[in-house]
Scaffold this motif. Structure first.
Motif, mmCIF file in Angstrom:
data_model
loop_
_atom_site.group_PDB
_atom_site.id
_atom_site.type_symbol
_atom_site.label_atom_id
_atom_site.label_comp_id
_atom_site.label_asym_id
_atom_site.label_seq_id
_atom_site.Cartn_x
_atom_site.Cartn_y
_atom_site.Cartn_z
ATOM 1 N N HIS A 12 0.817 -1.215 0.000
ATOM 2 C CA HIS A 12 0.000 0.000 0.000
ATOM 3 C C HIS A 12 0.852 1.267 0.000
ATOM 4 N N TYR A 13 2.184 1.110 -0.102
ATOM 5 C CA TYR A 13 3.092 2.247 -0.215
ATOM 6 C C TYR A 13 3.591 2.347 -1.651
ATOM 7 N N THR A 14 3.787 3.570 -2.107
ATOM 8 C CA THR A 14 4.395 3.777 -3.413
ATOM 9 C C THR A 14 5.871 3.402 -3.376
ATOM 10 N N VAL A 15 6.478 3.374 -4.566
ATOM 11 C CA VAL A 15 7.917 3.131 -4.648
ATOM 12 C C VAL A 15 8.675 4.154 -3.807
ATOM 13 N N GLU A 16 8.319 5.418 -3.957
ATOM 14 C CA GLU A 16 8.996 6.473 -3.205
ATOM 15 C C GLU A 16 8.860 6.258 -1.706
ATOM 16 N N ARG A 17 7.689 5.898 -1.241
ATOM 17 C CA ARG A 17 7.472 5.710 0.203
ATOM 18 C C ARG A 17 8.204 4.471 0.701
ATOM 19 N N ASN A 18 8.223 3.396 -0.093
ATOM 20 C CA ASN A 18 8.943 2.193 0.315
ATOM 21 C C ASN A 18 10.429 2.475 0.476
ATOM 22 N N ILE A 19 11.028 3.167 -0.487
ATOM 23 C CA ILE A 19 12.463 3.447 -0.421
ATOM 24 C C ILE A 19 12.770 4.435 0.704
ATOM 25 N N GLY A 20 11.882 5.411 0.883
ATOM 26 C CA GLY A 20 12.139 6.463 1.864
ATOM 27 C C GLY A 20 11.652 6.175 3.262
ATOM 28 N N LEU A 21 11.212 4.943 3.515
ATOM 29 C CA LEU A 21 10.611 4.645 4.819
ATOM 30 C C LEU A 21 11.595 4.817 5.968
ATOM 31 N N LEU A 22 12.789 4.235 5.854
ATOM 32 C CA LEU A 22 13.750 4.339 6.962
ATOM 33 C C LEU A 22 14.240 5.764 7.176
ATOM 34 N N PRO A 23 14.560 6.517 6.124
ATOM 35 C CA PRO A 23 14.876 7.927 6.374
ATOM 36 C C PRO A 23 13.742 8.668 7.079
ATOM 37 N N VAL A 50 11.539 7.281 9.178
ATOM 38 C CA VAL A 50 11.548 6.806 10.562
ATOM 39 C C VAL A 50 12.685 7.451 11.352
ATOM 40 N N GLU A 51 13.809 7.681 10.664
ATOM 41 C CA GLU A 51 14.967 8.302 11.315
ATOM 42 C C GLU A 51 14.810 9.803 11.491
ATOM 43 N N GLY A 52 13.724 10.358 10.980
ATOM 44 C CA GLY A 52 13.453 11.770 11.184
ATOM 45 C C GLY A 52 14.162 12.704 10.220
ATOM 46 N N TRP A 53 14.529 12.188 9.037
ATOM 47 C CA TRP A 53 15.173 13.053 8.066
ATOM 48 C C TRP A 53 14.190 14.139 7.614
ATOM 49 N N PRO A 54 14.666 15.341 7.318
ATOM 50 C CA PRO A 54 13.800 16.352 6.706
ATOM 51 C C PRO A 54 13.240 15.833 5.385
ATOM 52 N N ALA A 55 12.011 16.214 5.051
ATOM 53 C CA ALA A 55 11.331 15.685 3.877
ATOM 54 C C ALA A 55 12.119 15.922 2.595
ATOM 55 N N ILE A 56 12.721 17.093 2.464
ATOM 56 C CA ILE A 56 13.466 17.403 1.241
ATOM 57 C C ILE A 56 14.675 16.484 1.106
ATOM 58 N N ARG A 57 15.400 16.272 2.222
ATOM 59 C CA ARG A 57 16.567 15.387 2.175
ATOM 60 C C ARG A 57 16.145 13.958 1.835
ATOM 61 N N ALA A 58 15.030 13.490 2.409
ATOM 62 C CA ALA A 58 14.557 12.135 2.145
ATOM 63 C C ALA A 58 14.179 11.965 0.674
ATOM 64 N N ARG A 59 13.488 12.966 0.098
ATOM 65 C CA ARG A 59 13.107 12.880 -1.313
ATOM 66 C C ARG A 59 14.332 12.866 -2.218
ATOM 67 N N GLU A 60 15.334 13.674 -1.876
ATOM 68 C CA GLU A 60 16.569 13.684 -2.659
ATOM 69 C C GLU A 60 17.268 12.324 -2.591
ATOM 70 N N ARG A 61 17.259 11.715 -1.411
ATOM 71 C CA ARG A 61 17.880 10.401 -1.254
ATOM 72 C C ARG A 61 17.143 9.353 -2.081
ATOM 73 N N VAL A 62 15.833 9.400 -2.103
ATOM 74 C CA VAL A 62 15.045 8.460 -2.906
ATOM 75 C C VAL A 62 15.393 8.618 -4.379
ATOM 76 N N ARG A 91 15.913 0.292 -1.084
ATOM 77 C CA ARG A 91 15.468 0.467 0.299
ATOM 78 C C ARG A 91 16.545 -0.003 1.285
ATOM 79 N N ALA A 92 17.213 -1.120 0.954
ATOM 80 C CA ALA A 92 18.272 -1.621 1.828
ATOM 81 C C ALA A 92 19.435 -0.636 1.929
ATOM 82 N N LEU A 93 19.635 0.173 0.891
ATOM 83 C CA LEU A 93 20.739 1.133 0.863
ATOM 84 C C LEU A 93 20.337 2.517 1.370
ATOM 85 N N ALA A 94 19.075 2.683 1.783
ATOM 86 C CA ALA A 94 18.535 4.022 2.045
ATOM 87 C C ALA A 94 19.348 4.806 3.065
ATOM 88 N N LEU A 95 19.801 4.163 4.126
ATOM 89 C CA LEU A 95 20.554 4.857 5.172
ATOM 90 C C LEU A 95 22.062 4.765 4.947
#
Length: 265
Positions: free
Chosen positions: A98-109, A111-123, A156-160
């Motif tokens: 029920h999560y998009t690709v972006e949400r699946n990859i960005g889930l751990l960032p 959870v870790e409290g990354w700012p939204a802009i940084r998380a989107r850039e990482r995805v 997703r495994a590489l997200a952090l």
């Protein structure tokens, strides 16, 4: 126990894991995994490969022996911090449907409290890294091919940006052509990133292609530790049986030719 020398990313010292009834899934296993190297755990079903992987990130705790991560006893790590220090990619991917690709990859960032802009850039960075077109970010797992889902799992495994990556038969459920392409892409990706990788497989060809070292397991014990060339030359009976079963008189010394990163299947 105090920390030991930390030139190994993971050190396993006489580790056993027994079920409550006494059955040993891993039995007196000792193994060194150097940093920035890919070690393959090779063995038939029930040889202890997946159990060994789960002992590394404390999804299971040993019933005997001790395991060190970067010189520090695994039991001294907070289990959550340890798991986020290790990426984890598995055969059935485990994406949230029920999560998009972006949400699946960005889930751990997230959870870790990354700012939204940084998380989107990482995805975006990770999607490019594993060969996923940016247009797929809004899709759901059911709208992807098997190869695309596997790429999302690796991203997703590489997200952090963990220094250690655990992979449990990550390419096993794919068709042969897509599997060969992803194996080649992962080989090149590992050369670029220099992670410590522990990869589980029962496929000798995959082990020879991706592993700098091959740990051959049988009945929860280490039957032998080899470089790919040593595996092809050894007279050890179990290794010979594997070579005969796979018709591997010689093995691939480089990844199969296929599309470079970006040719998602």
């Amino acid at each position: 126990m105090t920390a030991e020398r930390s030139d190994s990313a993971i050190a396993i010292r006489g580790v056993s894991y027994h079920l409550p009834g006494g059955c040993a899934l891993v039995d007196s296993l000792s193994l060194e995994i150097p940093a920035r190297l890919t070690l393959v755990l090779l063995g038939r079903s029930g040889s202890g490969k997946t159990t060994t992987l789960k002992l590394m990130n404390r999804l299971l705790d040993p019933t005997a022996g001790e395991l060190f991560v970067e010189g520090r006893p695994a039991k001294d790590w907070d289990p959550i911090r340890l798991r986020r220090h290790m990426g984890y990619a598995i055969q059935d991917v485990g994406l949230f449907p029920h999560y998009t690709v972006e949400r699946n990859i960005g889930l751990l960032p997230e959870v870790e409290g990354w700012p939204a802009i940084r998380a989107r850039e990482r995805v975006r960075e990770l999607m490019a890294l594993v060969g996923l077109d940016a247009s797929l970010a809004s899709r759901y797992p059911s709208e992807l091919s098997g190869g695309q889902r596997q790429r999302v799992g690796v991203a997703r495994a590489l997200a952090l940006d963990p220094p250690i990556l655990l992979m449990d038969e990550p390419f096993g459920a794919l068709d042969p052509l897509t599997r060969a392409e992803l194996q080649g892409e992962f080989y090149r990706l590992q050369k670029r990133l220099g992670k410590t990788v522990v990869l589980v497989t029962h496929d000798l060809r995959e082990a020879l292609l991706l592993g700098a070292r091959i740990a051959l397991l049988e009945s929860g014990r280490l039957a032998g530790l080899y470089t790919p060339d040593e595996f092809l030359r050894t007279s050890d009976a179990l290794a010979v049986a594997y070579r005969q079963a796979f018709g591997a008189g010689s093995g691939p010394s480089h990844p199969p030719h296929g599309p470079a990163l970006g040719g998602a299947q």
